[in-house]
Design an enzyme around this catalytic site. Structure first.
Site, PDB file in Angstrom:
ATOM      1  N   ASN A 101      88.694  14.569  47.644  1.00 30.60           N
ATOM      2  CA  ASN A 101      87.956  13.304  47.602  1.00 30.60           C
ATOM      3  C   ASN A 101      88.595  12.331  46.621  1.00 30.60           C
ATOM      4  OD1 ASN A 101      86.314  14.540  49.388  1.00 30.60           O
ATOM      5  ND2 ASN A 101      84.668  14.988  47.938  1.00 30.60           N
ATOM      6  N   HIS A 118      94.333  14.044  46.704  1.00 25.21           N
ATOM      7  CA  HIS A 118      94.628  12.854  47.503  1.00 25.21           C
ATOM      8  C   HIS A 118      94.521  11.555  46.703  1.00 25.21           C
ATOM      9  CE1 HIS A 118      93.707  15.319  51.398  1.00 25.21           C
ATOM     10  NE2 HIS A 118      94.871  15.593  50.867  1.00 25.21           N
ATOM     11  N   CYS A 129     107.431  -0.496  42.427  1.00 23.85           N
ATOM     12  CA  CYS A 129     107.948   0.144  41.206  1.00 23.85           C
ATOM     13  C   CYS A 129     106.979   1.195  40.649  1.00 23.85           C
ATOM     14  CB  CYS A 129     108.275  -0.908  40.144  1.00 23.85           C
ATOM     15  SG  CYS A 129     106.838  -1.679  39.392  1.00 23.85           S
ATOM     16  N   CYS A 156     107.130  -6.493  38.727  1.00 25.11           N
ATOM     17  CA  CYS A 156     108.160  -6.787  39.733  1.00 25.11           C
ATOM     18  C   CYS A 156     107.694  -7.758  40.815  1.00 25.11           C
ATOM     19  CB  CYS A 156     108.674  -5.494  40.369  1.00 25.11           C
ATOM     20  SG  CYS A 156     107.554  -4.790  41.599  1.00 25.11           S
ATOM     21  N   GLY A 193      82.467  21.600  52.386  1.00 22.08           N
ATOM     22  CA  GLY A 193      82.413  20.243  52.944  1.00 22.08           C
ATOM     23  C   GLY A 193      83.747  19.685  53.379  1.00 22.08           C
ATOM     24  N   THR A 194      84.619  20.550  53.878  1.00 19.48           N
ATOM     25  CA  THR A 194      85.886  20.040  54.413  1.00 19.48           C
ATOM     26  C   THR A 194      86.101  20.597  55.816  1.00 19.48           C
ATOM     27  OG1 THR A 194      88.299  20.031  54.180  1.00 19.48           O
ATOM     28  CG2 THR A 194      87.130  21.814  53.048  1.00 19.48           C
TER      29      THR A 194
HETATM   30  P1  OAD Z   1      86.398  15.448  57.052  1.00 21.95           P
HETATM   31  O1  OAD Z   1      85.664  14.192  57.411  1.00 21.95           O
HETATM   32  O2  OAD Z   1      87.561  15.828  57.898  1.00 21.95           O
HETATM   33  O3  OAD Z   1      85.385  16.661  57.064  1.00 21.95           O
HETATM   34  C1  OAD Z   1      84.159  16.591  56.391  1.00 21.95           C
HETATM   35  C2  OAD Z   1      83.445  17.908  56.593  1.00 21.95           C
HETATM   36  O4  OAD Z   1      82.248  17.846  55.864  1.00 21.95           O
HETATM   37  C3  OAD Z   1      83.088  18.212  58.047  1.00 21.95           C
HETATM   38  O5  OAD Z   1      83.539  19.520  58.383  1.00 21.95           O
HETATM   39  C4  OAD Z   1      81.560  18.139  58.055  1.00 21.95           C
HETATM   40  O6  OAD Z   1      80.975  19.091  58.939  1.00 21.95           O
HETATM   41  C5  OAD Z   1      81.238  18.477  56.612  1.00 21.95           C
HETATM   42  N1  OAD Z   1      79.951  17.928  56.122  1.00 21.95           N
HETATM   43  C6  OAD Z   1      79.283  16.823  56.524  1.00 21.95           C
HETATM   44  N2  OAD Z   1      78.155  16.671  55.807  1.00 21.95           N
HETATM   45  C7  OAD Z   1      78.117  17.707  54.928  1.00 21.95           C
HETATM   46  C8  OAD Z   1      77.197  18.120  53.911  1.00 21.95           C
HETATM   47  N3  OAD Z   1      76.081  17.417  53.649  1.00 21.95           N
HETATM   48  N4  OAD Z   1      77.491  19.244  53.217  1.00 21.95           N
HETATM   49  C9  OAD Z   1      78.610  19.950  53.463  1.00 21.95           C
HETATM   50  N5  OAD Z   1      79.501  19.620  54.402  1.00 21.95           N
HETATM   51  C10 OAD Z   1      79.265  18.513  55.137  1.00 21.95           C
HETATM   52  O7  OAD Z   1      86.793  15.313  55.515  1.00 21.95           O
HETATM   53  P2  OAD Z   1      87.884  16.155  54.692  1.00 21.95           P
HETATM   54  O8  OAD Z   1      87.979  17.543  55.175  1.00 21.95           O
HETATM   55  O9  OAD Z   1      87.612  15.906  53.260  1.00 21.95           O
HETATM   56  O10 OAD Z   1      92.579  12.100  53.324  1.00 21.95           O
HETATM   57  O11 OAD Z   1      89.196  15.368  55.117  1.00 21.95           O
HETATM   58  C11 OAD Z   1      90.411  15.668  54.524  1.00 21.95           C
HETATM   59  C12 OAD Z   1      91.208  14.400  54.332  1.00 21.95           C
HETATM   60  O12 OAD Z   1      91.306  13.676  55.563  1.00 21.95           O
HETATM   61  C13 OAD Z   1      90.573  13.397  53.378  1.00 21.95           C
HETATM   62  O13 OAD Z   1      90.830  13.673  52.016  1.00 21.95           O
HETATM   63  C14 OAD Z   1      91.215  12.099  53.799  1.00 21.95           C
HETATM   64  C15 OAD Z   1      91.172  12.252  55.289  1.00 21.95           C
HETATM   65  O14 OAD Z   1      92.174  11.585  55.985  1.00 21.95           O
HETATM   66  C16 OAD Z   1      93.004  11.094  52.553  1.00 21.95           C
HETATM   67  O15 OAD Z   1      92.312  10.143  52.251  1.00 21.95           O
HETATM   68  C17 OAD Z   1      94.423  11.235  52.121  1.00 21.95           C
END
Ligand code: OAD
Length: 251
Positions: A101, A118, A129, A156, A193-194
């Site tokens: 996050n 990230h 720069c 720059c 939560g990912t």
């Molecule tokens: P995602 O949006 O891909 O996934 C979010 C996850 O959170 C999903 O699997 C949901 O089911 C889950 N979720 C939703 N509500 C929730 C809750 N209340 N409790 C627990 N889980 C819940 O987000 P990320 O996996 O963080 O990159 O995505 C990875 C990266 O993709 C991010 O850091 C971002 C994005 O592109 C950058 O910004 C570089």
């Protein structure tokens, strides 16, 4: 509510790694990326808003969008999931918190030494720069589609860009190495939560599994990790984590 093996695994943990994603901040009102309908990438084009080419093509659109997100985070508060994660710290001999996050809600809930894989919405730098640039304490943008010309680098003259990792870019090396070493050396990893889709962050639970650690996943939905994790808890982080903390450690 939780099985005894899970609770014992947590109590026995010597080095606990917690890997968080956008779902942990969802209950603070910060949209995730891939949830259908509400996810940012369901509503916006990541190539336009999260790549250097997109920024070069339309800097004011991209800068305005990140300032809108920064303002949204600053108006939000840590939720029970962030607070429960901070409460794990004194309960285990060693804890490494790794987040994908770009908000600061873990820190505002009291977690220390957070590895931001990230980057951060609260940092900015010159696109040419790389000189760091201090952002206004209060972003003025309130509309997500408002175009705002990015500031210029005092050194720059090129554009200032958000301090987040965009598609096609490398992760901050120190943070990545620390995260990988923690996954290799921990005995328990919690993935919370990912969607477990974005690499290399998504490889960390796999590294931990290969090294013999127990993996616990918390997510309302299934992910690719379900088949490999030792424990899958399906529900919201803000409901599950305080209850898990209570069940595992309150005597
Ligand atoms: P995602 O949006 O891909 O996934 C979010 C996850 O959170 C999903 O699997 C949901 O089911 C889950 N979720 C939703 N509500 C929730 C809750 N209340 N409790 C627990 N889980 C819940 O987000 P990320 O996996 O963080 O990159 O995505 C990875 C990266 O993709 C991010 O850091 C971002 C994005 O592109 C950058 O910004 C570089």
């Amino acid at each position: 509510m939780f099985n005894d093996r899970l609770l014992q695994t947590l109590r026995d943990a010597q080095h606990l790694v917690i890997l968080t994603g956008a779902g942990v901040s969802a209950e603070s009102g910060i949209p995730t990326f891939r949830d259908a309908m509400t996810g940012l990438w369901a509503r916006y084009d990541p190539q336009q808003l999260a790549s250097e080419n997109g920024f070069r093509a339309n800097p004011a659109l991209v800068w305005g969008w990140y300032e809108w997100r920064r303002a949204k985070v600053m108006q939000s508060l840590p939720n029970p999931a962030h607070r429960a994660i901070a409460q794990f710290q004194p309960l285990v001999p060693k804890l490494t918190l790794i987040t994908q996050n770009v908000d600061d809600l873990h820190e505002r809930a009291g977690s220390q030494f957070v590895i931001h894989l990230h980057g951060s919405l609260h940092e900015a730098q010159c696109i040419a720069c790389a000189k760091p640039f201090a952002l206004n304490a209060t972003p003025t943008v309130i509309s997500e589609s408002k175009r705002v010309e990015p500031p210029r680098c005092p050194a720059c003259g090129d554009y200032i860009r958000p301090g987040v990792v965009w598609f096609g870019e490398s992760l901050p090396l120190d943070g990545w190495h620390a995260a990988e070493a923690a996954a290799q050396n921990c005995d328990v990893l919690m993935s919370i939560g990912t969607s477990a889709l974005v690499y290399p962050a998504a490889s960390l639970p796999l590294v931990a599994l290969t090294a013999g650690a127990k993996v616990i996943q918390l997510n309302p939905d299934k992910t690719n990790l379900d088949a490999k994790a030792h424990f899958n808890l399906h529900g919201k982080a803000g409901d599950l984590l305080p209850a898990l903390l209570q069940a595992a450690y309150a005597q």
